[in-house]
Scaffold this active site. Structure first.
Site, PDB file in Angstrom:
ATOM      1  N   ASP A 181      -0.547  10.329  -4.295  1.00  0.00           N
ATOM      2  CA  ASP A 181       1.053  11.686  -4.326  1.00  0.00           C
ATOM      3  C   ASP A 181       1.149  12.433  -4.503  1.00  0.00           C
ATOM      4  O   ASP A 181      -0.304  13.194  -4.885  1.00  0.00           O
ATOM      5  CB  ASP A 181       1.817  11.055  -3.859  1.00  0.00           C
ATOM      6  CG  ASP A 181       3.409  10.792  -2.389  1.00  0.00           C
ATOM      7  OD1 ASP A 181       3.455  10.381  -1.837  1.00  0.00           O
ATOM      8  OD2 ASP A 181       4.226  11.663  -3.151  1.00  0.00           O
TER       9      ASP A 181
ATOM     10  N   LYS B 267       5.647   3.680   8.624  1.00  0.00           N
ATOM     11  CA  LYS B 267       4.451   4.243   8.864  1.00  0.00           C
ATOM     12  C   LYS B 267       3.414   3.082   8.358  1.00  0.00           C
ATOM     13  O   LYS B 267       2.279   3.537   9.030  1.00  0.00           O
ATOM     14  CB  LYS B 267       4.277   5.053   7.430  1.00  0.00           C
ATOM     15  CG  LYS B 267       3.102   6.138   7.465  1.00  0.00           C
ATOM     16  CD  LYS B 267       3.349   7.216   6.485  1.00  0.00           C
ATOM     17  CE  LYS B 267       3.912   7.331   5.012  1.00  0.00           C
ATOM     18  NZ  LYS B 267       4.157   8.066   3.815  1.00  0.00           N
TER      19      LYS B 267
ATOM     20  N   SER C 284      -6.383   5.821   3.543  1.00  0.00           N
ATOM     21  CA  SER C 284      -6.676   4.732   2.489  1.00  0.00           C
ATOM     22  C   SER C 284      -7.285   3.269   2.863  1.00  0.00           C
ATOM     23  O   SER C 284      -8.000   2.319   2.387  1.00  0.00           O
ATOM     24  CB  SER C 284      -5.503   4.886   1.694  1.00  0.00           C
ATOM     25  OG  SER C 284      -5.413   6.263   0.781  1.00  0.00           O
TER      26      SER C 284
ATOM     27  N   LYS D  93       5.230   1.966  -2.964  1.00  0.00           N
ATOM     28  CA  LYS D  93       5.367   3.819  -3.403  1.00  0.00           C
ATOM     29  C   LYS D  93       5.923   3.230  -5.117  1.00  0.00           C
ATOM     30  O   LYS D  93       6.227   2.200  -5.451  1.00  0.00           O
ATOM     31  CB  LYS D  93       6.851   3.468  -3.002  1.00  0.00           C
ATOM     32  CG  LYS D  93       6.524   5.597  -3.024  1.00  0.00           C
ATOM     33  CD  LYS D  93       5.017   6.072  -1.910  1.00  0.00           C
ATOM     34  CE  LYS D  93       4.440   7.159  -2.030  1.00  0.00           C
ATOM     35  NZ  LYS D  93       4.023   8.169  -1.035  1.00  0.00           N
TER      36      LYS D  93
ATOM     37  N   THR E 116      -4.769  13.164   4.887  1.00  0.00           N
ATOM     38  CA  THR E 116      -2.957  13.610   5.298  1.00  0.00           C
ATOM     39  C   THR E 116      -3.292  15.177   6.082  1.00  0.00           C
ATOM     40  O   THR E 116      -2.223  15.170   7.098  1.00  0.00           O
ATOM     41  CB  THR E 116      -2.550  13.698   4.174  1.00  0.00           C
ATOM     42  OG1 THR E 116      -2.266  12.080   3.343  1.00  0.00           O
ATOM     43  CG2 THR E 116      -1.053  13.309   4.777  1.00  0.00           C
TER      44      THR E 116
ATOM     45  N   ASN F 251      -2.343  18.934  -1.166  1.00  0.00           N
ATOM     46  CA  ASN F 251      -3.631  18.724  -1.106  1.00  0.00           C
ATOM     47  C   ASN F 251      -3.361  18.513   1.059  1.00  0.00           C
ATOM     48  O   ASN F 251      -4.187  18.673   1.700  1.00  0.00           O
ATOM     49  CB  ASN F 251      -3.792  17.218  -1.295  1.00  0.00           C
ATOM     50  CG  ASN F 251      -5.399  16.513  -0.682  1.00  0.00           C
ATOM     51  OD1 ASN F 251      -5.931  16.866  -0.927  1.00  0.00           O
ATOM     52  ND2 ASN F 251      -4.988  15.463  -0.599  1.00  0.00           N
TER      53      ASN F 251
ATOM     54  N   LYS G  30       1.424  -1.307   0.627  1.00  0.00           N
ATOM     55  CA  LYS G  30      -0.082  -0.032  -0.208  1.00  0.00           C
ATOM     56  C   LYS G  30       0.939   0.919   0.148  1.00  0.00           C
ATOM     57  O   LYS G  30       1.834   1.231   0.850  1.00  0.00           O
ATOM     58  CB  LYS G  30      -0.788   0.343   1.143  1.00  0.00           C
ATOM     59  CG  LYS G  30      -1.730   1.492   1.651  1.00  0.00           C
ATOM     60  CD  LYS G  30      -3.182   0.375   0.168  1.00  0.00           C
ATOM     61  CE  LYS G  30      -3.861   2.121  -0.191  1.00  0.00           C
ATOM     62  NZ  LYS G  30      -3.294   2.671  -1.182  1.00  0.00           N
TER      63      LYS G  30
HETATM   64  N1  GLU Z   1       0.811   9.428  -0.602  1.00  0.00           N
HETATM   65  C1  GLU Z   1       0.546   9.453   0.740  1.00  0.00           C
HETATM   66  C2  GLU Z   1       1.524   8.562   2.055  1.00  0.00           C
HETATM   67  O1  GLU Z   1       2.661   8.943   1.740  1.00  0.00           O
HETATM   68  C3  GLU Z   1      -1.042   8.606   0.643  1.00  0.00           C
HETATM   69  C4  GLU Z   1      -0.900   7.018   0.302  1.00  0.00           C
HETATM   70  C5  GLU Z   1      -1.540   5.729   0.188  1.00  0.00           C
HETATM   71  O2  GLU Z   1      -3.022   6.558   1.034  1.00  0.00           O
HETATM   72  O3  GLU Z   1      -1.329   4.573   0.161  1.00  0.00           O
HETATM   73  O4  GLU Z   1       1.642   7.741   2.852  1.00  0.00           O
END
Ligand code: GLU
Length: 450
Positions: free
Chosen positions: A165, A113, A382, A125, A208, A239, A89
């Site tokens: 992202d 995280k 998410s 990612k 976020t 965002n 994820k």
């Molecule tokens: N890009 C965001 C992060 O850095 C969200 C990732 C997601 O929702 O999967 O955590």
């Protein structure tokens, strides 16, 4: 503890020229020292050597046609870093600066995280060096379709679930989702950050930014303080920054800045949220246009930046929220913030503070919330979107936001308790890294060598 050093040296040889990834790996491994000294099982199972190595890295060519009819070529990436706790994820970043090192550092951070959220999600990612700036809507759509034409075979709602992202918001998720559906014939929760009318979750867009503010609230509460009446610096204008600003107003604070790649906007009366939203979410124009609506604000362009840092961090304030990008906050910036009296900093972006600047904050004993803890609200929500999709439900905003607040409070508690357990109660970097690592490492041991 030579094997930490040896592992880092090994990475420099086996994966050359990945400075952002070494920075992220070094921070985590250095924090693990006290745990590895007190508990030999991680060494016995070679967890360190295994955890720094992605399970899978996918790199592909993305060809698309621009509005002039020319064929353009970009690099596409998806890194499936660790699946010990659940399906991979993590978001997709579309930005000109994207390279293998940046995707790898982001994927590595995401493992810990996601573990901190307490939810069943592994770390991944992806992204591309595609630069969305100045592209037409039709070009964005064709790029997203081309990107997904390659990615779709590697993802799925129980294997790997990408999201947004930098450079990837609801519009891009829509084009990516449409192409996935066309290629597979399946309507399923394979992406998060979707629009509300076709499977998105209430509260995901805000999560976020809201989460980073909730994290600051938790840090301050432990010191007997709150955000009411505090002047806040926010960097970025995407965002994360927008919804950080929104939540700060709701809690009675005064956010006075935001920034983009061209410079810093300072509005001493407080950033006008509606104007900012209109500029960034509807017009998608530069921040300088804000001055047409609010002539009393000032825009400090990059040329006005002090030699070793950024103008945004030189404005006197109480609390800071770096919400732009990696390494946006230097030692000189950290020193300026500390001498201007900032007592709390919560990271909305991923690794926005350089390693030496982190040390400055820890030495000064300010309340410092590292990104992998403070910005985990986005990915946590998410996962709430995934839960809604798989049960074919849509929860209320109140339910999602209550869960988000509880998750951020839990993350803070587990970072603070772990930091205290290892004799450094002020050090949430140590707390976050050890708490996140332990969850992943224990699962890896229990699942055997794989
Ligand atoms: N890009 C965001 C992060 O850095 C969200 C990732 C997601 O929702 O999967 O955590």
């Amino acid at each position: 503890m030579t094997y930490i050093h040896d592992t880092l040296e090994g990475l420099r040889h086996s994966s050359p020229a990945q400075s952002e990834f070494y920075q992220a790996a070094e921070e985590v491994l250095e924090c693990l020292r006290p745990l590895l000294e007190s508990d030999p099982q991680y060494h016995d199972h070679s967890i360190i050597e295994r955890i720094v190595e992605p399970e899978r890295q996918i790199m592909f060519r993305v060809c698309w046609t621009d509005d002039a009819g020319r064929v353009r070529v970009n690099k596409g990436y998806r890194i499936q870093f660790n699946s010990a706790l659940g399906p991979y994820k993590g978001g997709l970043r579309f930005h000109a600066s994207v390279n293998a090192s940046i995707i790898k550092f982001l994927g590595f951070e995401q493992i810990f995280k996601n573990a901190l959220t307490g939810l069943p999600i592994g770390g991944g990612k992806g992204g591309s060096n595609f630069d969305p700036k100045g592209k037409s809507d039709a070009e964005i759509m064709r790029f997203c379709q081309a990107y997904m034409s390659e990615l779709y075979r590697h993802i799925g709602p129980t294997t790997d679930v990408p999201a947004g992202d930098i450079g990837v918001g609801a519009r891009e998720i829509g084009y990516l989702y449409g192409q996935y559906k066309r290629l597979t014939g399946r309507y399923e929760g394979v992406l998060t950050g979707k629009r509300l009318n076709w499977g998105g979750s209430l509260g995901r867009k805000e999560a976020t930014g809201y989460g980073a503010v909730y994290f600051a609230q938790n840090m301050l509460a432990d010191r007997g303080e709150d955000l009411r009446g505090k002047t806040c610096l926010v960097s970025g204008a995407g965002n994360v920054a927008i919804y950080t600003i929104e939540k700060l107003y709701q809690l009675g604070a005064l956010p006075v800045t935001c920034s983009d790649s061209r410079g810093t906007l300072h509005d001493p009366q407080g950033i006008d949220l509606e104007t900012l939203k209109r500029l960034k979410e509807v017009e998608r124009g530069p921040l300088t246009h804000y001055l047409t609506y609010r002539p009393d604000a000032r825009y400090l362009s990059r040329e006005d930046d002090p030699g070793e840092g950024h103008a945004v961090w030189r404005i006197p304030a109480d609390v800071a929220f770096p919400c732009a990008t990696q390494n946006e906050l230097t030692v000189a910036d950290a020193e300026a913030l500390i001498s201007n009296g900032v007592t709390c900093l919560s990271e909305g972006a991923n690794m926005p503070t350089t390693a030496k600047a982190v040390d400055c904050f820890l030495d000064a004993r300010i309340a410092y919330g590292p990104g992998k803890a403070a910005n985990a609200g986005g990915v946590a929500t998410s996962q709430l979107e995934m839960a809604q999709n798989s049960s074919m439900q849509q929860w209320t905003l109140e339910k999602v936001d209550n869960k988000l607040q509880a998750i951020m409070a839990d993350i803070y508690r587990s970072c603070a308790d772990t930091a205290a357990e290892f004799g450094a109660p002020h050090n949430l970097v140590l707390g976050a890294n050890i708490a996140g690592f332990r969850k992943v490492a224990d699962a890896m041991i229990e699942q055997g060598v794989c």
